[in-house]
Design a protein around this motif. Structure first.
Motif, PDB file in Angstrom:
ATOM      1  N   GLU A 197      12.037 -34.976  -5.002  1.00 64.40           N
ATOM      2  CA  GLU A 197      12.053 -33.520  -5.033  1.00 64.40           C
ATOM      3  C   GLU A 197      12.108 -33.014  -3.603  1.00 64.40           C
ATOM      4  O   GLU A 197      11.452 -33.539  -2.718  1.00 64.40           O
ATOM      5  CB  GLU A 197      10.794 -32.985  -5.728  1.00 64.40           C
ATOM      6  CG  GLU A 197      10.797 -33.260  -7.214  1.00 64.40           C
ATOM      7  CD  GLU A 197       9.687 -32.531  -7.916  1.00 64.40           C
ATOM      8  OE1 GLU A 197       9.219 -31.499  -7.415  1.00 64.40           O
ATOM      9  OE2 GLU A 197       9.302 -32.995  -8.984  1.00 64.40           O
ATOM     10  N   SER A 198      12.912 -31.991  -3.378  1.00 64.29           N
ATOM     11  CA  SER A 198      13.052 -31.485  -2.018  1.00 64.29           C
ATOM     12  C   SER A 198      13.337 -29.994  -2.030  1.00 64.29           C
ATOM     13  O   SER A 198      14.054 -29.509  -2.886  1.00 64.29           O
ATOM     14  CB  SER A 198      14.178 -32.222  -1.295  1.00 64.29           C
ATOM     15  OG  SER A 198      15.397 -32.006  -1.961  1.00 64.29           O
ATOM     16  N   PRO A 199      12.794 -29.264  -1.059  1.00 67.25           N
ATOM     17  CA  PRO A 199      13.102 -27.839  -0.950  1.00 67.25           C
ATOM     18  C   PRO A 199      14.455 -27.650  -0.277  1.00 67.25           C
ATOM     19  O   PRO A 199      14.902 -28.478   0.505  1.00 67.25           O
ATOM     20  CB  PRO A 199      11.975 -27.293  -0.081  1.00 67.25           C
ATOM     21  CG  PRO A 199      11.536 -28.460   0.724  1.00 67.25           C
ATOM     22  CD  PRO A 199      11.780 -29.679  -0.118  1.00 67.25           C
ATOM     23  N   GLN A 203      14.250 -20.122  -1.574  1.00 65.82           N
ATOM     24  CA  GLN A 203      13.879 -21.530  -1.633  1.00 65.82           C
ATOM     25  C   GLN A 203      14.174 -22.074  -3.022  1.00 65.82           C
ATOM     26  O   GLN A 203      13.645 -21.599  -4.019  1.00 65.82           O
ATOM     27  CB  GLN A 203      12.412 -21.745  -1.291  1.00 65.82           C
ATOM     28  CG  GLN A 203      12.079 -23.215  -1.172  1.00 65.82           C
ATOM     29  CD  GLN A 203      10.685 -23.475  -0.653  1.00 65.82           C
ATOM     30  OE1 GLN A 203       9.891 -22.570  -0.520  1.00 65.82           O
ATOM     31  NE2 GLN A 203      10.384 -24.724  -0.381  1.00 65.82           N
ATOM     32  N   HIS A 252      14.268 -25.591  -5.336  1.00 65.83           N
ATOM     33  CA  HIS A 252      13.751 -26.957  -5.421  1.00 65.83           C
ATOM     34  C   HIS A 252      14.671 -27.777  -6.311  1.00 65.83           C
ATOM     35  O   HIS A 252      15.057 -27.321  -7.380  1.00 65.83           O
ATOM     36  CB  HIS A 252      12.330 -26.982  -5.986  1.00 65.83           C
ATOM     37  CG  HIS A 252      11.320 -26.411  -5.049  1.00 65.83           C
ATOM     38  ND1 HIS A 252      10.720 -27.163  -4.069  1.00 65.83           N
ATOM     39  CD2 HIS A 252      10.835 -25.169  -4.918  1.00 65.83           C
ATOM     40  CE1 HIS A 252       9.898 -26.400  -3.382  1.00 65.83           C
ATOM     41  NE2 HIS A 252       9.950 -25.181  -3.878  1.00 65.83           N
ATOM     42  N   SER A 290      15.211 -31.491  -8.310  1.00 68.85           N
ATOM     43  CA  SER A 290      14.352 -32.516  -8.892  1.00 68.85           C
ATOM     44  C   SER A 290      15.151 -33.432  -9.808  1.00 68.85           C
ATOM     45  O   SER A 290      16.105 -32.999 -10.463  1.00 68.85           O
ATOM     46  CB  SER A 290      13.244 -31.839  -9.695  1.00 68.85           C
ATOM     47  OG  SER A 290      12.439 -32.788 -10.342  1.00 68.85           O
TER      48      SER A 290
END
Length: 136
Positions: free
Chosen positions: A39-41, A49, A51, A53
């Motif tokens: 998972e990464s912003p 923002q 996200h 996943s």
């Protein structure tokens, strides 16, 4: 078929479909990675923002909202789509808070062929680089 080989096949297919080289895709920022993404912003072009996943934490209602936003007939069968996606090996999602705003899944035969089955981004979020990031 291992993940790297599958994504190489998908990359080649997309390059052929877009009538460009794989190098052209990379120049445009389209980068492919195997299904080990964490998972990464991500901040889209409007500085929202988002996200990403690989977790399967979407509901049938999330699917309904996303697929109906793009007028896909599959949106009328959210339970079936969720079940299908739960059984697919490669699924990535994009979230704005708790709202599912994008989804991609790739399917493969385990040996020679892989393709992107769904690439879907809510129209309110299109043009912000979310689809490109889902493919990356």
């Amino acid at each position: 078929m291992d993940k790297v080989k599958m994504m190489d096949t998908v990359k080649s297919f997309i390059a052929q479909h877009l009538n460009c080289t794989e190098e052209d895709l990379q120049k445009d920022g389209v980068i492919f990675a195997p299904n080990d993404r964490q998972e990464s912003p991500f901040f889209d072009r409007l500085n929202t923002q988002i996200h990403f996943s690989a977790a399967r934490d979407f509901s049938a209602e999330d699917i309904l909202d996303l697929f109906r936003s793009v007028d896909w007939l599959s949106g009328n069968y959210p339970e079936r789509v969720k079940k299908a996606l739960d059984n697919c090996e490669t699924v990535y999602t994009a979230w704005d808070g708790k709202k599912l705003v994008g989804l991609v899944n790739a399917m493969d035969d385990g040996e020679m062929t892989a393709y992107v089955h769904y690439l879907c981004v809510n129209p309110k979020y299109q043009g912000r680089g979310i689809g490109k990031e889902l493919i990356r």
